[in-house]
Design an enzyme around this catalytic site. Structure first.
Site, PDB file in Angstrom:
ATOM      1  N   ASP A 304     -40.247   9.293  -4.949  1.00 31.51           N
ATOM      2  CA  ASP A 304     -40.408  10.642  -4.430  1.00 31.51           C
ATOM      3  C   ASP A 304     -39.382  11.534  -5.148  1.00 31.51           C
ATOM      4  OD1 ASP A 304     -41.219  12.839  -2.989  1.00 31.51           O
ATOM      5  OD2 ASP A 304     -41.315  11.783  -1.088  1.00 31.51           O
ATOM      6  N   GLU A 498     -42.457  18.841   5.867  1.00 31.72           N
ATOM      7  CA  GLU A 498     -41.355  17.867   5.810  1.00 31.72           C
ATOM      8  C   GLU A 498     -40.316  18.142   6.902  1.00 31.72           C
ATOM      9  OE1 GLU A 498     -40.218  16.543   1.838  1.00 31.72           O
ATOM     10  OE2 GLU A 498     -41.930  17.588   0.976  1.00 31.72           O
TER      11      GLU A 498
HETATM   12  C1  BGC Z   1     -42.724  14.822  -0.769  1.00 32.22           C
HETATM   13  C2  BGC Z   1     -43.938  14.132  -1.320  1.00 32.22           C
HETATM   14  C3  BGC Z   1     -44.542  14.955  -2.426  1.00 32.22           C
HETATM   15  C4  BGC Z   1     -43.503  15.254  -3.486  1.00 32.22           C
HETATM   16  C5  BGC Z   1     -44.036  16.103  -4.617  1.00 32.22           C
HETATM   17  C6  BGC Z   1     -41.782  15.275  -1.854  1.00 32.22           C
HETATM   18  O1  BGC Z   1     -40.797  16.069  -1.318  1.00 32.22           O
HETATM   19  O2  BGC Z   1     -42.044  13.957   0.106  1.00 32.22           O
HETATM   20  O3  BGC Z   1     -44.861  13.909  -0.285  1.00 32.22           O
HETATM   21  O4  BGC Z   1     -45.640  14.277  -2.968  1.00 32.22           O
HETATM   22  O5  BGC Z   1     -42.436  15.946  -2.891  1.00 32.22           O
HETATM   23  O6  BGC Z   1     -44.269  17.394  -4.232  1.00 32.22           O
HETATM   24  C1  BGC Z   2     -40.737  21.206  -3.906  1.00 33.83           C
HETATM   25  C2  BGC Z   2     -41.531  20.157  -3.199  1.00 33.83           C
HETATM   26  C3  BGC Z   2     -40.641  19.066  -2.886  1.00 33.83           C
HETATM   27  C4  BGC Z   2     -39.413  19.523  -2.137  1.00 33.83           C
HETATM   28  C5  BGC Z   2     -38.523  18.349  -1.912  1.00 33.83           C
HETATM   29  C6  BGC Z   2     -39.542  21.616  -3.079  1.00 33.83           C
HETATM   30  O1  BGC Z   2     -38.793  22.560  -3.747  1.00 33.83           O
HETATM   31  O2  BGC Z   2     -41.558  22.298  -4.141  1.00 33.83           O
HETATM   32  O3  BGC Z   2     -42.577  19.677  -3.980  1.00 33.83           O
HETATM   33  O4  BGC Z   2     -41.364  18.159  -2.109  1.00 33.83           O
HETATM   34  O5  BGC Z   2     -38.747  20.534  -2.832  1.00 33.83           O
HETATM   35  O6  BGC Z   2     -37.342  18.617  -1.349  1.00 33.83           O
END
Ligand code: BGC
Ligand code: BGC
Length: 604
Positions: A304, A498
């Site tokens: 991730d 999230e």
């Molecule tokens: C998320 C994932 C996601 C990735 C890419 C992460 O923060 O936990 O689910 O696929 O970002 O955007």
């Molecule tokens: C991104 C997401 C990612 C997240 C993780 C964001 O800035 O756009 O894709 O999942 O950060 O912390």
């Protein structure tokens, strides 16, 4: 015909489509320098690299994170953005094609005007694998039309605590339902064969135990730049520690992965959560022994976002732990130079065996061959007009209608609208962004007219008979003394994703409760429609409500709900999550006497 490179006489076996994939991988691996191997293990965020650097370093993968959109955000610009990277990769020394990834978790949701489907929690309530497979298929069409061949979906998380901000990414608290729908989605996305231009590689996520973490256990990484801060509410359970013993981990959280592998999973994303105090990105036992060994997973593992960085304060140490644990590709996502340099050091020092690097690259290349990336011209992709097309929106409407769960009905539904007065309230009744939730255009989503779609208010306006008198006030402040036959209140959460969506209490807020009470004064029959990424505690309001509908996060086609409310389409949704009476029943336990159990859903 044999192809030759740089005056060398050895034929480029890896370019020959009639040679078995294994042999093509052997041939290609043989030709690769160490830095080129590290390049293939790199996944970089699209704003952090130039097209030139893609070619120079032979970078394997680029991603759009949540909201990683071109400006202006149009399907045409998406395709142009992705193809510029693909051209650069094709011009690298060995011409290894690039794999572009994006989160199309409820439709190709970063893209303005794409079809947005209900989030997974709503699809869980449809309990309809054929429909979910169809959603996987048409999402793949829209995704592939923009030249993206890798989708970071399906999430097969089994959410056990609805305080979790990712509950809506989970089909169900029941591992078997999550397994069934996750496998169906994957089949739809990956199609009959992966090498069709309409097929999109899925990423089954997040391995493993993401839905099983305990409140208050979220890891803190002072050394990770821009790490998200908690205020005691947000980032309290997401990315936390799963306290289940191995038996429970296997019985609950591992179950959907067995089904996904059986359904052809070729990529799995490793989870931020810890298990037994150790972060999953460093769990060699689970990644290598169990997943790749016991379960026979032969695809590749991707981290991730910044997942490696969390493993240790020192990047070198974290990388050594993660790669040796079994990670194949790293969602770096910002600094490919640091990644490649650190990999070189670790291999030269003997801290990462070259056999591990070769295994990782072999897995990545194998899937690239399976996707047909070496053989099909990447300009062979579905028509851009498919993005947000009417046929796909029609499937989204069906999903909205099948996901609505009727929880209470005291002669309220279906609405008998002829010659009646109806008042509608709630900002969510007329807000595209709120009905879509997080992971829509932006990572966190946003309220407002953020993309193309239709609201419940539009649906009602279109479908109500001419004899109905109808008014809408977002705040429910109708003139004093106004009395209607029927009131409809949409109670909706603000979008989140999230850990930003972690909440210690999922009861209605003071304002939401006041809106329900105000509308109660204005009507004889009160219907509440909930837009939410999880069950909300509604026990204190229940006596005021005649009809209660859980509509989850319906996506761009929420107008279709009007047909269900008006009885043109029957209610058929059933809960894929038990509905707690009070916060004392969160997290789930078998002993609880829930308000409505899993599987519950009335028919009108
Ligand atoms: C998320 C994932 C996601 C990735 C890419 C992460 O923060 O936990 O689910 O696929 O970002 O955007
Ligand atoms: C991104 C997401 C990612 C997240 C993780 C964001 O800035 O756009 O894709 O999942 O950060 O912390």
């Amino acid at each position: 015909m044999k192809t030759y490179i740089n005056g060398k006489t050895k034929p480029l076996t890896y370019k020959e489509s009639d040679v078995p994939i294994e042999k093509r991988v052997d041939d290609l691996l043989d030709r690769m320098t160490l830095p080129e191997k590290f390049g293939q293990m790199t996944q970089i965020e699209k704003n952090s690299i130039s097209a030139d650097a893609i070619g120079e370093f032979g970078i394997g993968s680029v991603l759009s994170g949540g909201g990683g959109n071109p400006d202006p955000n149009t399907p045409e610009n998406w395709r142009a953005m992705v193809e510029a990277f693909q051209v650069a990769a094709a011009e690298s020394r060995l011409g290894i094609p690039l794999l572009y990834g994006s989160d199309a978790v409820h439709g190709h949701n970063n893209v303005y005007s794409a079809t947005i489907f209900p989030h997974n929690i709503g699809l869980g309530a449809t309990n309809d694998p054929a429909l979910v497979e169809e959603i996987g298929r048409v999402t793949a069409l829209e995704t592939a039309a923009t030249s993206v061949r890798w989708n970071f979906a399906p999430a097969v998380s089994v959410a056990r605590d609805i305080r979790w901000g990712r509950s809506y990414e989970s089909y169900s608290q029941d591992p078997h339902l999550a397994a069934k729908l996750g496998a169906a989605y994957l089949k739809g996305s990956q199609g009959e064969r992966l090498d069709l231009p309409t097929s999109v590689l899925g990423s089954v996520k997040h391995f493993v135990g993401d839905g099983g973490t305990a409140w208050g256990t979220t890891g803190r990484y002072e050394w990770v730049k821009d790490w998200w801060q908690t205020d005691g509410e947000r980032w309290m359970i997401d990315q936390g520690d799963c306290l289940d013993d191995e038996d429970a981990l296997r019985r609950v959280h591992l179950v959907p992965y067995l089904a996904a592998i059986e359904a052809g999973a070729r990529n799995i994303m490793v989870s931020y959560n810890s298990w037994d105090g150790l972060r999953m990105h460093g769990q060699k036992y689970m990644l290598t022994d169990v997943l790749k060994g016991e379960l026979g997973f032969t695809g590749f593992l991707v981290t991730d976002w910044l997942g490696i960085n969390q493993l240790a304060a020192d990047y070198y140490d974290g990388l050594v732990i993660g790669i040796n644990a079994g990670i194949d590709m790293v969602m770096v996502p910002f600094d490919h130079l640091l990644f490649i340099k650190t990999m070189s050091e670790a291999v030269i020092n003997g801290d990462i065996p070259i056999t591990r690097v070769d295994d990782a690259v072999r897995r990545i290349l194998t899937v690239k061959f399976e996707l047909g990336l070496f053989d099909n011209d990447f300009t062979d992709r579905p028509d851009l007009a498919l993005v947000g097309c009417e046929d796909h929106r029609e499937i989204a409407r069906q999903a909205v209608q099948k996901s609505a769960v009727l929880l209470k009905n005291e002669n309220a539904l279906p609405i008998q609208a002829d010659n009646k007065t109806i008042l509608v309230a709630g900002v969510g009744a007329n807000d595209i962004g709120m009905q879509c939730g997080g992971w829509t255009i932006e990572w966190q989503g946003n309220p407002g007219p953020i993309t193309v779609g239709e609201t419940l208010l539009t649906g009602l306006t279109d479908k109500l008979p001419a004899s109905t008198t109808f008014a809408y006030a977002a705040d429910g402040n109708f003139p004093q003394g106004t009395k209607a036959d029927i009131g409809i209140v949409v109670v909706s959460e603000m979008p989140y994703s999230e850990g930003e969506g972690d909440r210690s209490d999922v009861s209605l807020s003071v304002e939401e409760a006041a809106l329900v009470a105000r509308m109660r004064e204005h009507c004889d029959t009160l219907i509440v429609v909930l837009y939410s990424g999880r069950p909300r505690i509604i026990t204190p309001q229940l006596d005021q409500i005649d009809g209660l509908v859980a509509a989850w996060l319906p996506g761009s086609e929420a107008a279709a709900l009007a047909d269900v409310l008006l009885g043109n389409v029957p209610f058929s949704g059933t809960l894929s999550f038990a509905w707690p009476r009070t916060m004392d029943q969160v997290p789930y336990s078998a002993d609880h006497d829930f308000m409505w159990p899993i599987g519950f859903g009335l028919t009108a």
